[in-house]
Design a protein around this motif. Structure first.
Motif, PDB file in Angstrom:
ATOM      1  N   PHE A 126      14.895 -13.739   4.540  1.00  0.00           N
ATOM      2  CA  PHE A 126      13.758 -13.506   5.427  1.00  0.00           C
ATOM      3  C   PHE A 126      14.182 -13.140   6.848  1.00  0.00           C
ATOM      4  N   ALA A 127      15.401 -12.697   7.046  1.00  0.00           N
ATOM      5  CA  ALA A 127      15.840 -12.245   8.367  1.00  0.00           C
ATOM      6  C   ALA A 127      15.008 -11.051   8.840  1.00  0.00           C
ATOM      7  N   PHE A 128      14.486 -10.259   7.891  1.00  0.00           N
ATOM      8  CA  PHE A 128      13.702  -9.069   8.255  1.00  0.00           C
ATOM      9  C   PHE A 128      12.393  -9.425   8.959  1.00  0.00           C
ATOM     10  N   LEU A 129      11.933 -10.671   8.845  1.00  0.00           N
ATOM     11  CA  LEU A 129      10.670 -11.059   9.491  1.00  0.00           C
ATOM     12  C   LEU A 129      10.742 -10.874  11.005  1.00  0.00           C
ATOM     13  N   GLU A 130      11.940 -11.008  11.559  1.00  0.00           N
ATOM     14  CA  GLU A 130      12.107 -10.884  13.005  1.00  0.00           C
ATOM     15  C   GLU A 130      11.709  -9.495  13.507  1.00  0.00           C
ATOM     16  N   THR A 131      11.851  -8.482  12.668  1.00  0.00           N
ATOM     17  CA  THR A 131      11.563  -7.112  13.100  1.00  0.00           C
ATOM     18  C   THR A 131      10.191  -6.610  12.645  1.00  0.00           C
ATOM     19  N   LEU A 132       9.443  -7.425  11.915  1.00  0.00           N
ATOM     20  CA  LEU A 132       8.107  -6.996  11.487  1.00  0.00           C
ATOM     21  C   LEU A 132       7.178  -6.842  12.679  1.00  0.00           C
ATOM     22  N   GLU A 133       6.274  -5.902  12.538  1.00  0.00           N
ATOM     23  CA  GLU A 133       5.254  -5.698  13.561  1.00  0.00           C
ATOM     24  C   GLU A 133       3.891  -5.664  12.896  1.00  0.00           C
ATOM     25  N   ASN A 134       2.869  -6.001  13.647  1.00  0.00           N
ATOM     26  CA  ASN A 134       1.512  -5.903  13.109  1.00  0.00           C
ATOM     27  C   ASN A 134       1.280  -4.475  12.624  1.00  0.00           C
ATOM     28  N   GLY A 135       0.682  -4.350  11.451  1.00  0.00           N
ATOM     29  CA  GLY A 135       0.429  -3.045  10.861  1.00  0.00           C
ATOM     30  C   GLY A 135       1.460  -2.650   9.820  1.00  0.00           C
ATOM     31  N   ASP A 136       2.634  -3.298   9.808  1.00  0.00           N
ATOM     32  CA  ASP A 136       3.646  -2.992   8.797  1.00  0.00           C
ATOM     33  C   ASP A 136       3.130  -3.351   7.410  1.00  0.00           C
ATOM     34  N   SER A 137       3.588  -2.608   6.413  1.00  0.00           N
ATOM     35  CA  SER A 137       3.156  -2.831   5.030  1.00  0.00           C
ATOM     36  C   SER A 137       4.207  -3.564   4.227  1.00  0.00           C
ATOM     37  N   VAL A 161       3.787  -6.394  -2.952  1.00  0.00           N
ATOM     38  CA  VAL A 161       4.121  -7.453  -3.898  1.00  0.00           C
ATOM     39  C   VAL A 161       3.794  -6.955  -5.296  1.00  0.00           C
ATOM     40  N   GLN A 162       4.786  -6.993  -6.169  1.00  0.00           N
ATOM     41  CA  GLN A 162       4.545  -6.702  -7.578  1.00  0.00           C
ATOM     42  C   GLN A 162       4.476  -8.034  -8.297  1.00  0.00           C
ATOM     43  N   ARG A 163       3.382  -8.254  -8.995  1.00  0.00           N
ATOM     44  CA  ARG A 163       3.182  -9.494  -9.743  1.00  0.00           C
ATOM     45  C   ARG A 163       3.847  -9.402 -11.110  1.00  0.00           C
ATOM     46  N   ALA A 164       3.946 -10.530 -11.782  1.00  0.00           N
ATOM     47  CA  ALA A 164       4.600 -10.588 -13.092  1.00  0.00           C
ATOM     48  C   ALA A 164       3.850  -9.803 -14.163  1.00  0.00           C
ATOM     49  N   ASP A 165       2.574  -9.493 -13.927  1.00  0.00           N
ATOM     50  CA  ASP A 165       1.832  -8.674 -14.894  1.00  0.00           C
ATOM     51  C   ASP A 165       2.022  -7.175 -14.608  1.00  0.00           C
ATOM     52  N   GLY A 166       2.858  -6.861 -13.613  1.00  0.00           N
ATOM     53  CA  GLY A 166       3.160  -5.471 -13.269  1.00  0.00           C
ATOM     54  C   GLY A 166       2.289  -4.892 -12.170  1.00  0.00           C
ATOM     55  N   ALA A 167       1.158  -5.537 -11.882  1.00  0.00           N
ATOM     56  CA  ALA A 167       0.251  -5.028 -10.844  1.00  0.00           C
ATOM     57  C   ALA A 167       0.913  -5.124  -9.463  1.00  0.00           C
ATOM     58  N   ARG A 168       0.624  -4.128  -8.634  1.00  0.00           N
ATOM     59  CA  ARG A 168       1.162  -4.107  -7.275  1.00  0.00           C
ATOM     60  C   ARG A 168       0.027  -4.313  -6.276  1.00  0.00           C
ATOM     61  N   GLN A 169       0.332  -5.097  -5.267  1.00  0.00           N
ATOM     62  CA  GLN A 169      -0.618  -5.319  -4.184  1.00  0.00           C
ATOM     63  C   GLN A 169       0.067  -4.951  -2.872  1.00  0.00           C
ATOM     64  N   ARG A 170      -0.678  -4.239  -2.032  1.00  0.00           N
ATOM     65  CA  ARG A 170      -0.143  -3.848  -0.723  1.00  0.00           C
ATOM     66  C   ARG A 170      -0.821  -4.702   0.336  1.00  0.00           C
ATOM     67  N   PHE A 171      -0.006  -5.260   1.215  1.00  0.00           N
ATOM     68  CA  PHE A 171      -0.492  -6.106   2.298  1.00  0.00           C
ATOM     69  C   PHE A 171      -0.078  -5.496   3.624  1.00  0.00           C
ATOM     70  N   GLN A 172      -0.920  -5.700   4.639  1.00  0.00           N
ATOM     71  CA  GLN A 172      -0.621  -5.207   5.980  1.00  0.00           C
ATOM     72  C   GLN A 172      -0.503  -6.407   6.909  1.00  0.00           C
ATOM     73  N   VAL A 173       0.600  -6.453   7.668  1.00  0.00           N
ATOM     74  CA  VAL A 173       0.833  -7.562   8.593  1.00  0.00           C
ATOM     75  C   VAL A 173      -0.274  -7.576   9.632  1.00  0.00           C
ATOM     76  N   SER A 174      -0.937  -8.744   9.743  1.00  0.00           N
ATOM     77  CA  SER A 174      -2.043  -8.855  10.693  1.00  0.00           C
ATOM     78  C   SER A 174      -1.748  -9.828  11.830  1.00  0.00           C
ATOM     79  N   SER A 175      -0.826 -10.776  11.608  1.00  0.00           N
ATOM     80  CA  SER A 175      -0.484 -11.695  12.700  1.00  0.00           C
ATOM     81  C   SER A 175       0.876 -12.341  12.450  1.00  0.00           C
ATOM     82  N   GLN A 176       1.469 -12.777  13.556  1.00  0.00           N
ATOM     83  CA  GLN A 176       2.748 -13.480  13.530  1.00  0.00           C
ATOM     84  C   GLN A 176       2.667 -14.569  14.586  1.00  0.00           C
TER      85      GLN A 176
END
Length: 186
Positions: A111-122, A125-140
């Motif tokens: 999780f070292a990459f969390l330091e460089t995340l910015e709001n709006g970054d995508s 997550v791929q779930r075990a059933d194969g489905a993909r979900q896209r999330f957008q960073v909204s707060s830190q």
């Protein structure tokens, strides 16, 4: 005196080679573990049944997280110290849950990459059933875990990533946590 110096040099060289061998062993083990976890993830997707990466593993991959830079992290079903050595772990939430998918990982590795995340970054997550979900960073935010214990929200449209803070701390395990909240995008 010359014999003593020679013996000390030989002993020093042997110790140095031993340390180099130990470091190589640890790196090799970490490399192999990531390949075994990736194989277990692919088997889970193919067969629809959780697969342990090695027979004595006390965890298994439950999701695949892709960072904004395209780096792939396999999320493991546990936040035990043993599991977190190999990847981020699922703390709560996920498929069939009404809670936010909450993941924890080490600040100086996965999780070292969390330091460089910015709001709006995508994040994807791929779930075990194969489905993909896209999330957008909204707060830190930085939270004192002793003053404000983590409350996982009942919101299955959120992804929460947690690691220790500060990122460059010399000693691990302080009370501060860096919390990233990302919201599911349509």
């Amino acid at each position: 005196m010359a014999r003593l110096e020679r013996r000390l040099r030989i002993l020093s060289l042997a110790a140095l080679l031993g340390l180099a061998g130990w470091a190589s062993w640890l790196d090799g083990k970490a490399w192999l573990a990531q390949h075994l976890i990736a194989h277990a993830w692919q088997t889970t997707l193919d067969q629809g049944v959780p697969q342990r990466p090695w027979p004595w593993a006390d965890t298994w991959p439950v999701a695949r997280l892709t960072t904004p830079t395209g780096k792939t992290l396999y999320v493991l079903e546990s936040t035990s110290g043993e599991a977190l050595a190999f990847g981020p772990g699922r703390l709560a939430g996920g498929i069939g849950s009404d809670q936010a998918l909450t993941l924890a990982g080490h600040r100086d590795t996965h999780f070292a990459f969390l330091e460089t995340l910015e709001n709006g970054d995508s994040l994807t997550v791929q779930r075990a059933d194969g489905a993909r979900q896209r999330f957008q960073v909204s707060s830190q935010e930085v939270v004192d875990s002793q003053a404000h214990p983590l409350q996982i929200p009942r919101n299955d449209r959120q992804l929460i990533l947690i690691t220790c803070y500060p990122f460059d701390a010399l000693t691990p395990g302080g009370p501060l946590r860096y919390v990233v909240i990302a919201t599911l995008t349509p």
